[in-house]
Write a protein that holds these residues in place. Structure first.
Motif, PDB file in Angstrom:
ATOM      1  N   MET A   1       0.824  -1.203   0.000  1.00  0.00           N
ATOM      2  CA  MET A   1       0.000   0.000   0.000  1.00  0.00           C
ATOM      3  C   MET A   1       0.868   1.267   0.000  1.00  0.00           C
ATOM      4  O   MET A   1       0.523   2.268  -0.646  1.00  0.00           O
ATOM      5  CB  MET A   1      -0.925   0.005   1.228  1.00  0.00           C
ATOM      6  N   TYR A   2       1.988   1.191   0.703  1.00  0.00           N
ATOM      7  CA  TYR A   2       2.896   2.342   0.711  1.00  0.00           C
ATOM      8  C   TYR A   2       3.453   2.612  -0.685  1.00  0.00           C
ATOM      9  O   TYR A   2       3.478   3.765  -1.150  1.00  0.00           O
ATOM     10  CB  TYR A   2       4.031   2.091   1.704  1.00  0.00           C
TER      11      TYR A   2
ATOM     12  N   ILE B   1       2.149   1.748  -3.562  1.00  0.00           N
ATOM     13  CA  ILE B   1       1.069   2.204  -4.439  1.00  0.00           C
ATOM     14  C   ILE B   1       0.807   3.699  -4.217  1.00  0.00           C
ATOM     15  O   ILE B   1       0.617   4.472  -5.167  1.00  0.00           O
ATOM     16  CB  ILE B   1      -0.209   1.382  -4.187  1.00  0.00           C
ATOM     17  N   THR B   2       0.796   4.107  -2.949  1.00  0.00           N
ATOM     18  CA  THR B   2       0.562   5.519  -2.624  1.00  0.00           C
ATOM     19  C   THR B   2       1.660   6.404  -3.193  1.00  0.00           C
ATOM     20  O   THR B   2       1.388   7.450  -3.802  1.00  0.00           O
ATOM     21  CB  THR B   2       0.491   5.699  -1.096  1.00  0.00           C
TER      22      THR B   2
ATOM     23  N   SER C   1       3.495  12.429  -0.433  1.00  0.00           N
ATOM     24  CA  SER C   1       4.512  11.377  -0.504  1.00  0.00           C
ATOM     25  C   SER C   1       5.505  11.501   0.659  1.00  0.00           C
ATOM     26  O   SER C   1       5.870  10.512   1.298  1.00  0.00           O
ATOM     27  CB  SER C   1       5.266  11.456  -1.833  1.00  0.00           C
TER      28      SER C   1
ATOM     29  N   VAL D   1       5.335   5.806   7.825  1.00  0.00           N
ATOM     30  CA  VAL D   1       5.227   4.429   7.336  1.00  0.00           C
ATOM     31  C   VAL D   1       6.596   3.772   7.179  1.00  0.00           C
ATOM     32  O   VAL D   1       6.761   2.588   7.500  1.00  0.00           O
ATOM     33  CB  VAL D   1       4.445   4.387   6.003  1.00  0.00           C
TER      34      VAL D   1
END
Length: 242
Positions: free
Chosen positions: A1-2, A4-5, A37, A44
């Protein structure tokens, strides 16, 4: 998920930078993507490292650094959303003067003002956090050094200063931005309702829909995080060995 973000935000940033036609109308969106970002990387990345190393410890300097960077980018997000609301106000209420009002010089000026205010708030948080000399092996019930919990560790001697900082930050980054957003969209909705064709009204609402969604998600998440962080008693801990 990180990943993708980060990839999504980088693609938005590159799309705006590479297309000259998008430089002015999407200037703030590209900066918001870059800020997001950096903002998500602040917490994260540290979580990923902690998971891999099975460690929940962080140094005093590391905690203050994480808090400072977190405050900078969260404030930048808040200020950029307010500036984007003004941008939508100009685009819909004064479409013929948009290119004149939202000049590149004004865009850069608004971006610098957002950055300067963010740095100011960061220094105010550090002013309180650097006075936390009466704590040793402090436990924080969160997965990162959240500003609200760090300030709550202040000794009674700096409680008054902490309250002043809290109210000042709340005024700058809650009352003023939200007032600007609400006023901008009040004028936007008033102008849209004057459009005779339903197709024109639909296009105008569509233009503002994405920004309104981001504002609602940001405010809901921010308020929930701050309130939850203040009353949280999670067993997760972060240590400050001195």
């Amino acid at each position: 998920m990180y990943l993708i973000t980060i990839l999504g935000n980088i693609l938005i940033f590159l799309a705006v930078m590479l297309d000259t036609h998008l430089h002015t109308p999407m200037y703030f969106l590209s900066n918001l993507s870059l800020t997001d970002s950096c903002f998500i990387s602040t917490t994260v990345l540290n979580i990923i490292v902690d998971i891999q190393t099975h460690s929940r410890a962080i140094s005093y300097v590391g905690c203050l650094t994480q808090m400072s960077v977190f405050v900078i980018f969260i404030c930048m997000d808040d200020m950029l959303l307010s500036v984007m609301a003004y941008d939508r106000f100009v685009a819909i209420c004064h479409p013929l003067h948009y290119s004149v009002i939202m000049s590149p010089q004004l865009c850069v000026f608004l971006l610098l003002i957002s950055l300067l205010f963010s740095l100011l708030v960061t220094q105010l948080h550090n002013l309180i956090a650097l006075q936390l000399t009466c704590f040793n092996d402090v436990e924080i019930s969160n997965f990162f050094c959240h500003p609200s919990q760090i300030l709550n560790l202040a000794c009674s001697s700096v409680t008054f200063t902490r309250n002043i900082v809290t109210y000042f930050v709340g005024a700058i980054f809650v009352v003023f931005p939200m007032s600007g957003i609400l006023f901008s969209y009040y004028k936007v909705i008033s102008s849209i309702m004057k459009i005779l064709s339903s197709g024109g009204r639909y296009k105008a609402f569509l233009t503002c829909g994405s920004h309104l969604s981001i504002v609602c998600l940001f405010c809901r998440t921010g308020i929930g995080t701050y309130l939850g962080s203040s009353v949280s008693h999670s067993p997760r801990r972060v240590w400050w060995p001195q």
